[in-house]
Design an enzyme around this catalytic site. Sequence first.
Site, PDB file in Angstrom:
ATOM      1  N   GLU A   1      -4.626  12.322 -20.060  1.00 52.81           N
ATOM      2  CA  GLU A   1      -4.105  11.794 -18.824  1.00 52.81           C
ATOM      3  C   GLU A   1      -5.315  11.751 -17.764  1.00 52.81           C
ATOM      4  O   GLU A   1      -5.356  11.137 -16.847  1.00 52.81           O
ATOM      5  CB  GLU A   1      -2.990  12.957 -18.140  1.00 52.81           C
ATOM      6  CG  GLU A   1      -1.777  12.642 -19.010  1.00 52.81           C
ATOM      7  CD  GLU A   1      -1.126  11.199 -18.590  1.00 52.81           C
ATOM      8  OE1 GLU A   1      -1.868  10.429 -19.004  1.00 52.81           O
ATOM      9  OE2 GLU A   1       0.114  11.424 -18.033  1.00 52.81           O
TER      10      GLU A   1
ATOM     11  N   THR B   1      -1.864   5.115 -11.504  1.00 48.01           N
ATOM     12  CA  THR B   1      -1.593   6.504 -11.120  1.00 48.01           C
ATOM     13  C   THR B   1      -2.630   6.727 -10.142  1.00 48.01           C
ATOM     14  O   THR B   1      -2.402   7.495  -9.176  1.00 48.01           O
ATOM     15  CB  THR B   1      -1.482   7.620 -12.377  1.00 48.01           C
ATOM     16  OG1 THR B   1      -0.367   7.042 -13.133  1.00 48.01           O
ATOM     17  CG2 THR B   1      -1.074   8.959 -11.746  1.00 48.01           C
TER      18      THR B   1
HETATM   19  N1  LIG Z   1      -3.268   4.166 -25.025  1.00 49.80           N
HETATM   20  C1  LIG Z   1      -3.170   3.893 -23.557  1.00 49.80           C
HETATM   21  N2  LIG Z   1      -1.906   3.395 -23.068  1.00 49.80           N
HETATM   22  C2  LIG Z   1      -1.705   3.414 -21.795  1.00 49.80           C
HETATM   23  N3  LIG Z   1      -2.600   3.492 -21.067  1.00 49.80           N
HETATM   24  C3  LIG Z   1      -3.972   3.699 -21.345  1.00 49.80           C
HETATM   25  C4  LIG Z   1      -4.233   4.030 -22.793  1.00 49.80           C
HETATM   26  N4  LIG Z   1      -5.328   4.067 -22.840  1.00 49.80           N
HETATM   27  C5  LIG Z   1      -6.191   4.079 -21.638  1.00 49.80           C
HETATM   28  N5  LIG Z   1      -5.138   3.602 -20.791  1.00 49.80           N
HETATM   29  C6  LIG Z   1      -5.329   3.435 -19.319  1.00 49.80           C
HETATM   30  O1  LIG Z   1      -4.628   4.439 -18.531  1.00 49.80           O
HETATM   31  C7  LIG Z   1      -4.140   3.558 -17.467  1.00 49.80           C
HETATM   32  C8  LIG Z   1      -2.622   3.812 -17.340  1.00 49.80           C
HETATM   33  O2  LIG Z   1      -2.335   4.983 -16.884  1.00 49.80           O
HETATM   34  P1  LIG Z   1      -1.573   5.394 -15.684  1.00 49.80           P
HETATM   35  O3  LIG Z   1      -1.440   6.625 -15.695  1.00 49.80           O
HETATM   36  O4  LIG Z   1      -2.244   4.690 -14.531  1.00 49.80           O
HETATM   37  O5  LIG Z   1      -0.341   4.545 -16.010  1.00 49.80           O
HETATM   38  P2  LIG Z   1       1.330   5.266 -16.691  1.00 49.80           P
HETATM   39  O6  LIG Z   1       0.850   5.940 -17.826  1.00 49.80           O
HETATM   40  O7  LIG Z   1       2.086   3.937 -16.934  1.00 49.80           O
HETATM   41  O8  LIG Z   1       1.859   5.580 -15.358  1.00 49.80           O
HETATM   42  P3  LIG Z   1       2.815   7.114 -14.897  1.00 49.80           P
HETATM   43  O9  LIG Z   1       1.841   8.080 -15.493  1.00 49.80           O
HETATM   44  O10 LIG Z   1       2.764   7.254 -13.569  1.00 49.80           O
HETATM   45  O11 LIG Z   1       3.825   6.929 -15.878  1.00 49.80           O
HETATM   46  C9  LIG Z   1      -4.642   2.026 -17.501  1.00 49.80           C
HETATM   47  O12 LIG Z   1      -6.062   2.161 -16.797  1.00 49.80           O
HETATM   48  C10 LIG Z   1      -5.081   2.090 -19.051  1.00 49.80           C
HETATM   49  O13 LIG Z   1      -6.065   1.039 -19.203  1.00 49.80           O
HETATM   50  N1  LIG Z   2       2.636  13.608 -11.256  1.00 50.51           N
HETATM   51  C1  LIG Z   2       2.124  12.446 -11.505  1.00 50.51           C
HETATM   52  C2  LIG Z   2       2.560  11.621 -12.447  1.00 50.51           C
HETATM   53  C3  LIG Z   2       2.073  10.176 -12.702  1.00 50.51           C
HETATM   54  O1  LIG Z   2       2.810   9.752 -13.665  1.00 50.51           O
HETATM   55  C4  LIG Z   2       1.812  11.590 -10.136  1.00 50.51           C
HETATM   56  O2  LIG Z   2       2.830  11.382  -9.479  1.00 50.51           O
HETATM   57  O3  LIG Z   2       0.853  11.130  -9.809  1.00 50.51           O
END
Ligand SMILES: Nc1ncnc2c1ncn2[C@@H]1O[C@H](COP(=O)(O)OP(=O)(O)OP(=O)(O)O)[C@@H](O)[C@H]1O
Ligand SMILES: N[C@@H](CCO)C(=O)O
Length: 311
Positions: free
Chosen positions: A128, A181
Site C-alpha cells: 500500500e 489514493t
Molecule cells: N498489483 C497492483 N494492483 C493495483 N494497483 C497497483 C498494483 N501494483 C501497483 N499498483 C499501482 O497502485 C496504484 C493504485 O493504487 P490506489 O491505492 O491509488 O488505488 P486503489 O487501490 O484502487 O484505491 P483505494 O485504495 O482507494 O481502494 C496505481 O498507481 C497502480 O499502478
Molecule cells: N484510508 C485510505 C484508504 C484508501 O483506499 C484513504 O482514504 O486514503
Amino acid sequence: MKELRIFCPATIANVACGFDVLGLCLDHIGDEMVVRKTGSGQVTISRIEGQDLPLEAANNVAGVSAMALLKALGSKQGFDMEIHKKIKPGSGIGSSAASAAGAVFAINRLLGEPFTLNELIPFAMEGEKLASGALHADNVAPALLGGFSLVRSYDPLDVIRLHTPGQLYATIIHPQIEVKTADARSVLKHSVPLKKAIAQWGNVGGLVSGLYTEDYDLIGRSLHDGIVEPLRSLLIPRFDQVKQASAEAGALGSGISGSGPSIFALSKGEHTAKKVAEAMTQVYADSGVAFDVHVSGISHEGVRPTMSGTP
Ligand SMILES: Nc1ncnc2c1ncn2[C@@H]1O[C@H](COP(=O)(O)OP(=O)(O)OP(=O)(O)O)[C@@H](O)[C@H]1O
Ligand SMILES: N[C@@H](CCO)C(=O)O
C-alpha cells in the site's frame, strides 16, 4: 504444495466515519492470482491480465509485499505470480490491497503458514505504501481477515476483526474515472477542529456498537464523515445526488468508498441494496460518465484459495 490459486477480494475502506481505521470485505468482487514456488530465488510476476500494471516486482504492490514477507523470514525461496485483475486501479475498492493481501496470503500458505493472518498485515501495508505513499491498513486488513476490521492503533499495529451483521449489504457505484489514493490524500487537511473530531469519534463508536448489536438504525445514524468527505467529494461527479438517491431508496447510509471515486451505500437486506443500485444508476444514467454498479454481501472470509495447486 507448489502452487495456489486464490480469490483476492475488493474492500471498502474508511466506511464513512473511520478514515484509515475502518474497512470491510466484499464477497464476490475481486481479482484472482496464481502463485507458485520457483527455483529462481527471486520474486517475479510473469503475467498480469486485465490491466496495464508493472511486471517488475519492485514496482508492483504484490511484489513489494511478497519481498517484505520473505525478508522478514530470511527466506531465499523464489515465487512467481500471475495476477488476473478485475478491480481497476484507482477505483476506491482496494485494487492495490487485493494484490498486496493476495501475495502475502499465498506465499504464507505455500510456506506452511509461518505467520497468522494478522501478522501478514504489515507486509501487505508495504505494498500500500508503494501505491499511495501511506502505510494504511484499512483495505489490506479486511482483505486478509474478512468482515469488518478496525485498526485501533498503527504504532504498535493493533487490528481487530469486528462482528458483521448478517443482513448488511453494500451497493457500490464506480464511475470510470481514476482517483489515485495519493492524490486523494493530498487534498486533506492535517488538523481537525475539536468539534468535528468529537462528532467523528462518536460516529466510529456508534458504528462499532451498531455492528455488534446488529442495530441497523444505529449503523445508519453513524455513517457520517464530516472531516474527509467534504474535501474529497468535490472530486466525484454527482456525489451529493447519489447520496440523496440512496437515502430515498432506503439505504442506511453512504459515503466515499476508500479514497474514491467509488461511492458505497450500506443497506439492510439485499432487496433494498438492489433498489439502491437502481437509484444510483438513474443518477448516473445521463451523466456522460461510464460507470459500474455492484451489490455485494460482506464476506466473512478474506483472501481464499479457489483451487489447490499440484502437491
Ligand atoms: N498489483 C497492483 N494492483 C493495483 N494497483 C497497483 C498494483 N501494483 C501497483 N499498483 C499501482 O497502485 C496504484 C493504485 O493504487 P490506489 O491505492 O491509488 O488505488 P486503489 O487501490 O484502487 O484505491 P483505494 O485504495 O482507494 O481502494 C496505481 O498507481 C497502480 O499502478
Ligand atoms: N484510508 C485510505 C484508504 C484508501 O483506499 C484513504 O482514504 O486514503
